[in-house]
Design a protein around this motif. Structure first.
Motif, PDB file in Angstrom:
ATOM      1  N   ASP A 235       0.835  -1.209   0.000  1.00 39.04           N
ATOM      2  CA  ASP A 235       0.000   0.000   0.000  1.00 39.04           C
ATOM      3  C   ASP A 235       0.864   1.252   0.000  1.00 39.04           C
ATOM      4  O   ASP A 235       0.600   2.217  -0.715  1.00 39.04           O
ATOM      5  N   LEU A 236       1.893   1.238   0.848  1.00 35.94           N
ATOM      6  CA  LEU A 236       2.722   2.427   1.012  1.00 35.94           C
ATOM      7  C   LEU A 236       3.498   2.750  -0.264  1.00 35.94           C
ATOM      8  O   LEU A 236       3.615   3.916  -0.646  1.00 35.94           O
ATOM      9  N   ARG A 237       4.019   1.713  -0.932  1.00 34.01           N
ATOM     10  CA  ARG A 237       4.749   1.982  -2.171  1.00 34.01           C
ATOM     11  C   ARG A 237       3.820   2.567  -3.229  1.00 34.01           C
ATOM     12  O   ARG A 237       4.175   3.524  -3.944  1.00 34.01           O
ATOM     13  N   LEU A 238       2.621   2.004  -3.355  1.00 38.39           N
ATOM     14  CA  LEU A 238       1.681   2.522  -4.339  1.00 38.39           C
ATOM     15  C   LEU A 238       1.263   3.950  -3.990  1.00 38.39           C
ATOM     16  O   LEU A 238       1.139   4.805  -4.871  1.00 38.39           O
ATOM     17  N   LEU A 239       1.031   4.207  -2.713  1.00 39.78           N
ATOM     18  CA  LEU A 239       0.604   5.537  -2.294  1.00 39.78           C
ATOM     19  C   LEU A 239       1.690   6.569  -2.577  1.00 39.78           C
ATOM     20  O   LEU A 239       1.416   7.658  -3.111  1.00 39.78           O
ATOM     21  N   PHE A 295       9.202  -0.342   8.851  1.00 46.99           N
ATOM     22  CA  PHE A 295       8.756  -1.718   8.668  1.00 46.99           C
ATOM     23  C   PHE A 295       9.610  -2.494   7.676  1.00 46.99           C
ATOM     24  O   PHE A 295       9.128  -3.408   7.020  1.00 46.99           O
ATOM     25  N   GLY A 296      10.878  -2.121   7.585  1.00 47.55           N
ATOM     26  CA  GLY A 296      11.804  -2.935   6.810  1.00 47.55           C
ATOM     27  C   GLY A 296      12.259  -2.363   5.492  1.00 47.55           C
ATOM     28  O   GLY A 296      13.095  -2.959   4.810  1.00 47.55           O
ATOM     29  N   GLY A 297      11.720  -1.226   5.088  1.00 47.50           N
ATOM     30  CA  GLY A 297      12.153  -0.604   3.842  1.00 47.50           C
ATOM     31  C   GLY A 297      11.195  -0.820   2.699  1.00 47.50           C
ATOM     32  O   GLY A 297      10.388  -1.761   2.700  1.00 47.50           O
ATOM     33  N   ALA A 298      11.259   0.050   1.707  1.00 44.86           N
ATOM     34  CA  ALA A 298      10.342   0.008   0.572  1.00 44.86           C
ATOM     35  C   ALA A 298      10.508  -1.282  -0.220  1.00 44.86           C
ATOM     36  O   ALA A 298      11.612  -1.805  -0.374  1.00 44.86           O
ATOM     37  N   LEU A 299       9.388  -1.789  -0.721  1.00 45.56           N
ATOM     38  CA  LEU A 299       9.421  -2.986  -1.557  1.00 45.56           C
ATOM     39  C   LEU A 299       9.944  -2.660  -2.950  1.00 45.56           C
ATOM     40  O   LEU A 299       9.683  -1.596  -3.490  1.00 45.56           O
ATOM     41  N   LYS A 300      10.663  -3.618  -3.520  1.00 49.54           N
ATOM     42  CA  LYS A 300      11.038  -3.557  -4.923  1.00 49.54           C
ATOM     43  C   LYS A 300      10.065  -4.436  -5.697  1.00 49.54           C
ATOM     44  O   LYS A 300       9.272  -5.161  -5.116  1.00 49.54           O
ATOM     45  N   ASP A 301      10.143  -4.375  -7.018  1.00 51.80           N
ATOM     46  CA  ASP A 301       9.210  -5.159  -7.828  1.00 51.80           C
ATOM     47  C   ASP A 301       9.247  -6.639  -7.459  1.00 51.80           C
ATOM     48  O   ASP A 301       8.211  -7.279  -7.316  1.00 51.80           O
ATOM     49  N   GLN A 302      10.464  -7.203  -7.284  1.00 46.90           N
ATOM     50  CA  GLN A 302      10.557  -8.628  -7.022  1.00 46.90           C
ATOM     51  C   GLN A 302       9.973  -8.983  -5.659  1.00 46.90           C
ATOM     52  O   GLN A 302       9.426 -10.073  -5.472  1.00 46.90           O
ATOM     53  N   ASP A 303      10.070  -8.071  -4.684  1.00 46.12           N
ATOM     54  CA  ASP A 303       9.467  -8.303  -3.375  1.00 46.12           C
ATOM     55  C   ASP A 303       7.962  -8.113  -3.443  1.00 46.12           C
ATOM     56  O   ASP A 303       7.187  -8.824  -2.810  1.00 46.12           O
ATOM     57  N   PHE A 304       7.554  -7.127  -4.215  1.00 49.50           N
ATOM     58  CA  PHE A 304       6.158  -6.741  -4.334  1.00 49.50           C
ATOM     59  C   PHE A 304       5.298  -7.891  -4.826  1.00 49.50           C
ATOM     60  O   PHE A 304       4.128  -8.007  -4.501  1.00 49.50           O
ATOM     61  N   ARG A 305       5.903  -8.778  -5.625  1.00 50.79           N
ATOM     62  CA  ARG A 305       5.161  -9.883  -6.213  1.00 50.79           C
ATOM     63  C   ARG A 305       5.336 -11.193  -5.449  1.00 50.79           C
ATOM     64  O   ARG A 305       4.989 -12.251  -5.932  1.00 50.79           O
TER      65      ARG A 305
END
Length: 324
Positions: A235-239, A295-305
């Motif tokens: 949610d946070l990355r998209l926001l 909460f651990g840092g922003a997600l990257k694409d590979q984490d996001f999926r």
């Protein structure tokens, strides 16, 4: 969003153990409502949704069975089910509960969204375990998570808009001329959550249970950290990137491109620069970044999926599972 629909895994707990606890035994499947030990009777199908809401598959188009101009509507992947659960008909709230039930059965206890946390704490079968690991999931669980996420991602802006209008119509009293204003206070707790999920999926800011579920201009205000802490890292990355998208920023990330290209308000501009950001934009980006780091840092694409509510490196399945 999009996609994406959607609805969400959360990462609130401290770093969780990579190895599953040998002592943990999940509740019997029969005791967990909506949990399935078999793969859902659903499949992901590529094609087009027309304005009437009907679906045209690529196979049907290739076979020349339909007179249809695919350039008029963007092709996407949708979920079609031949039996229960009919994922394509469920609300975002129902899809979120169904998806998170799979993780909860194996002891995931890091729900940051209060309504999800409270829901599972009320379940007699739920046994939280701080040593949760995604390795506990079976291949059937992984397949069902992917199908649920795909159903969430299948929803386009027009779908979400239709869902929101139907929800608001339930609490709108019309006058003789047919006009009226929805009474958001009259929404049920479940509908309030649904409206929050829909609003965020459409590129607005909303917490799932808050009073600002219909504040279309809320990203023009300074956000509150306590609200941001209720959102998942996804949610946070998209926001955060929604703020950039509103000013026309193009994205290199395929995931973000897919998410925003379905937003009618998004117009990518090759001439974009961060100089377009307002002072409020910059403040909100800083606040979101702050919470992501907590909460651990922003997600990257590979984490996001990776459909893993603990750590993306917890497992490495041959086909990454997408998270909504």
């Amino acid at each position: 969003m999009r996609a994406l629909v959607l609805t969400t895994l959360v990462l609130s707990a401290p770093a969780l153990a990579a190895q599953p606890s040998a002592e943990y035994v999940p509740a019997p499947a029969k005791d967990v409502p909506s949990y399935s030990e078999t793969v859902f009777p659903c499949e992901a199908v590529s094609g087009w949704k027309t304005g009437s809401g009907s679906f045209i598959s690529e196979k049907e188009y290739d076979e020349g069975k339909l007179n249809f101009d695919p350039s008029m509507v963007e092709a996407s992947t949708y979920v079609q089910c031949s039996g229960a659960p009919h994922l394509e008909t469920l609300s975002l709230r129902e899809l979120s509960l169904l998806r998170n039930t799979i993780f909860a059965r194996y002891g995931w206890a890091g729900f940051r969204k209060p309504w999800l946390r409270e829901h599972f704490q009320r379940q007699p079968w739920y046994k939280p375990d701080p040593e949760f690991s995604l390795r506990r999931l079976s291949w059937v669980d992984e397949k069902n998570v992917r199908l649920i996420v795909q159903a969430e991602m299948s929803l386009r802006y027009s779908d979400l808009e239709r869902m929101r209008n139907k929800l608001l119509a339930k609490v709108t009293k019309r006058d003789a001329q047919g006009s009226g204003t929805p009474d958001l206070d009259a929404l049920s707790p479940e509908d309030r959550i649904e409206l929050g999920l829909i609003s965020r999926a459409m590129g607005e800011f909303a917490v799932d249970e808050g009073q600002r579920t219909q504040a279309a201009n809320s990203l023009d205000e300074v956000l509150k950290v306590k609200d941001l802490r209720q959102l998942s890292l996804r949610d946070l990355r998209l926001l955060r990137n929604t703020i950039y998208a509103r000013r026309g920023r193009p994205f290199k990330s395929p995931l973000l491109q897919e998410h925003f290209q379905h937003m009618p308000w998004y117009k990518a501009d090759k001439g974009y620069s961060d100089a377009r950001l307002t002072a409020t934009d910059k403040r909100n980006i800083a606040l979101i970044t702050q919470v992501e780091k907590e909460f651990g840092g922003a997600l990257k694409d590979q984490d996001f999926r990776v459909a893993n509510p603990s750590q993306a490196g917890d497992v490495n399945p041959p086909e990454p599972m997408m998270v909504a």
